[in-house]
Write an enzyme that holds these catalytic residues in place. Structure first.
Site: not given
Length: 768
Positions: A32, A35
């Site tokens: 991600c 993230c």
């Protein structure tokens, strides 16, 4: 407690989050991107708050934890106190906002959170929670409890109150004739005021003020880049229209919204009505119409108060006089200012360049404004070529009418015809502003980025002094997209003659040549392009090979193989049905061939042209059906038609490639090895492998397009080559050709393997 985030597992999660202090947990994953961007912010905030536990849960490694808390998107941030969830949000968060959130969560009362959750459950059951008026009704649209009176006609009247699902008061206002009219207040969950202002007959009017809170709140304020240092924001309205915004810090000092720094001192010559635009680093004074568009005089100043530019507007469009600071924009370094006129957003008439004392250094007549409707119908943008003398004559006609934009475009086509660039330079000396190379490229670049599909914008930038080669290239691209490749070729050739150093223009010309069916010429441009942009040259070569195949008997070059199970053993359709579908494919291919031939001079033979299939149609073309048919117990749509008029040449050849593949594999399935009408069905022993191969390759092509090949890599699916290139090496922008190729072939095999099917063009045989 640690000053660094700790990794949490299923075994350590309960003990960590069940502690009485504040615990923040970041649910994330390695793949991600947001993230990864949020991780250093999360870690830095942990160092600032050593009294708080910061934990991280890898959702890939701890899927049960992610499932338990129903984590649907990442990063997801959750906060716990004594095992109770006191906050949850999704998406990466700026450092300042995360820091402010942590501070507010420290004061959260867990018992209050529990009561709020109990009240939410009551709301879900349709029960009015404590603290809400017992006669309140739930408003599903606003997700709030609402209470107030109505008049005899059922219209809202008088004081109204609104509560959140957790029972906390969120809004108070007054209604008249079903419209808010009078003062209103919104509230944080703590009960402190979050907003106040006034409505007049349904429209906000006067100051509307937002108030920040140090306590935890769901009321929004610090969004769209507004600093958490802002403690109050005042937005001024005039009957629903915003006319000004001011931001203040905790000491009630006016500040800049994004940083919270003190609002700059106003220079003496900047009027008091002007506002400082931090995003632009400019002072501005703009008049707006009722629609919020610029109307009247707009003025902008640099931070030190020097006038940057001013111009007149009418309903959002520049109309009238304009003047601006123009230092380092023009070839003459003495130029300090420029002045001119606009007509409906287009620079026109005489523009002057002035020095620091406002003495005129140069004047240029940019001609009359020419707009989209006029330019799009101009002869200069039509496809047929003309001799250079005709284009120069047309340019002179345009100049007499002061249509300078059109004159420059006509001269570009003349340059492409006789390769004489001097007349173009002479024309530009008469009708275009003489900008520096850097500024000319910036002017052209802005138009190409924001208005590349507008003839008015492209042509207008030519007389405003934009980089001519860049803008002519933009014209070439737009013409090519409009299926006028011959005109496009003139413009890109003119651009290359004016800027021979820009070898990357070979790519644009190569694509235009492909749109004209000139594959050999495109490959020659790819050779020249390889010297400066080898990867782009490889793409052009691959696109040429994919677009213009050799139309011979393709199954003869393949050894079918598939790893799929439950493959059909032989065709299920009768020879009569097969012969009918052979003629359908032949009819479609003949239709494409006729359309393609009509785009070239009589007698011209292109090496990639689909072959003549009239031998398969002794009685002429057959009917191509559009109908609803019954297949088993289902009704399905059949669309055998093929529209070719106005379709670009590359798309026509892609249609031909897909139909040719299906046709030749259909003939192969009957035992044929050349283009003849089959008399019987004598399918090869590996018929099932051919059917499975088409489906397997279609799946690989779609996986390449959608996931970049991750699905195939994970499953170990076999690769294959398309026009000599492994599927995983095919450029992403070319995978669509592969997909279309095998989609048509798979549909044919689906039809062939099931006698209930009526046509390969059934909608239920496509898309899977």
């Amino acid at each position: 407690m640690s000053e660094h985030p700790v990794d949490l597992t299923a075994e350590s999660f309960e003990q960590t989050t069940g502690a009485p202090g504040l615990v923040l947990v970041d649910f994330w994953a390695e793949w991600c991107g947001p993230c990864r961007n949020f991780a250093p912010i999360f870690a830095a905030t942990a160092q600032k708050h050593p009294d708080v536990v910061f934990g991280k849960v890898d959702t890939e490694a701890e899927q049960d934890l992610a499932g338990r808390f129903e984590v649907q998107s990442i990063p997801t941030l959750m906060a716990f106190k004594g095992g109770v969830v006191v906050h949850r949000s999704s998406g990466a968060m700026p450092a300042a906002r995360l820091d402010a959130l942590v501070k507010s969560l420290k004061s959260v009362d867990v018992d209050a959170v529990k009561r709020a959750e109990e009240n939410k459950k009551l709301t879900e059951q349709g029960i009015v929670p404590p603290g809400v008026h017992p006669d309140a009704e739930w408003d599903e649209g606003d997700s709030e409890w609402v209470h107030g009176a109505k008049d005899a006609k059922g219209r809202k009247l008088g004081p109204y109150k609104y509560w959140r699902a957790d029972g906390t008061l969120c809004n108070e206002c007054v209604f008249e004739n079903d419209k808010p009219h009078g003062p209103f207040k919104r509230f944080h969950e703590s009960g402190d005021v979050s907003q106040d202002g006034e409505f007049v007959k349904g429209d906000l009017h006067g100051p509307r003020t937002w108030y920040a809170s140090d306590k935890y709140t769901t009321e929004r304020m610090h969004e769209n880049g507004v600093s958490t240092a802002i403690r109050k924001t005042v937005m001024m309205y005039e009957h629903g229209r915003v006319v000004g915004v001011k931001h203040y810090d905790g000491q009630d000092r006016r500040v800049v919204p994004t940083t919270g720094e003190p609002y700059p001192d106003r220079p003496q010559n900047v009027p008091v009505e002007a506002e400082y635009r931090e995003d632009m680093k400019q002072w501005s004074h703009v008049h707006l119409d009722v629609a919020g568009e610029r109307h009247g005089l707009s003025r902008f100043w640099l931070p030190d108060g020097e006038l940057l530019w001013e111009g007149e507007y009418v309903d959002g469009s520049r109309q009238g006089l304009y003047r601006s600071l123009a230092k380092d924009e023009y070839l003459d370094p003495a130029v300090r200012f420029d002045e001119g006129r606009f007509d409906q957003g287009e620079a026109c008439d005489v523009w002057t360049l002035l020095d620091a004392d406002r003495a005129v250094l140069l004047s240029r007549d940019l001609g009359v404004a020419q707009f989209e409707d006029e330019l799009s119908e101009s002869q200069v943008l039509t496809n047929p070529p003309r001799p250079a003398s005709a284009w120069r004559e047309y340019a002179e006609t345009c100049l007499k009418a002061r249509k300078h934009r059109e004159a420059v475009l006509a001269m570009a086509r003349a340059v492409a015809s006789d390769q004489l660039v001097a007349p173009m330079h002479d024309l530009l000396e008469r009708v275009a502003l003489p900008r520096t190379l850097k500024n000319a490229r910036g002017t052209a670049g802005e138009v190409l980025e924001n208005a590349s599909n507008s003839w008015a914008a492209l042509a207008g930038a030519l007389v405003r002094g934009g980089d001519v080669a860049m803008l002519l290239r933009g014209c070439a691209v737009l013409l090519d997209q409009s299926d006028k490749p011959r005109a496009a070729l003139d413009f890109i050739n003119a651009a290359m003659l004016l800027a021979p150093e820009r070898a990357d223009y070979l790519f644009t010309r190569g694509l235009i040549l492909l749109n004209m069916g000139l594959d050999a010429h495109a490959l020659k441009d790819a050779e020249g392009l390889a010297k400066v942009e080898p990867d782009t040259a490889d793409f052009l070569r691959a696109y040429t090979r994919g677009l213009f195949p050799v139309f011979d008997f393709w199954p003869g070059k393949e050894t079918p193989h598939s790893t799929y199970n439950d493959l059909p053993e032989k065709p299920a359709q009768s020879i009569g049905a097969i012969q009918r579908i052979v003629q359908k494919y032949a009819t479609r291919l003949q239709k494409i061939r006729t359309e393609l031939q009509g785009r070239f001079k009589a007698g011209v033979s292109m090496p990639w042209m689909p072959p003549d299939l009239s031998a398969l149609l002794p009685e002429g073309p057959v009917e191509l059906v559009e109908d609803e048919v019954e297949v088993g117990e289902d009704s399905v749509a059949v669309d055998e038609s093929l529209a070719v008029a106005g379709v670009g040449l590359p798309d026509l050849v892609r249609f031909a490639r897909a139909d040719w593949s299906a046709l030749t594999w259909l003939l192969w399935s009957c035992g044929e090895s050349k283009l003849v009408m089959p008399k019987k069905v004598a399918s090869p022993a590996n018929f099932g492998h051919a059917a499975g191969m088409s489906s397997q390759r279609l799946w690989r092509a779609r996986d390449r397009r959608v996931t970049g090949g991750r699905g195939a890599k994970a499953s170990g699916a076999a690769s294959f080559e398309f026009e000599g290139v492994a599927i995983d090496a095919v450029h992403p922008q070319l995978v669509g050709i592969v997909e279309q190729h095998y989609s048509e072939t798979q549909a044919m095999f689906y039809w062939l393997a099931d006698s209930d099917n009526v046509s390969p063009w059934q909608d239920n045989l496509r898309g899977s």
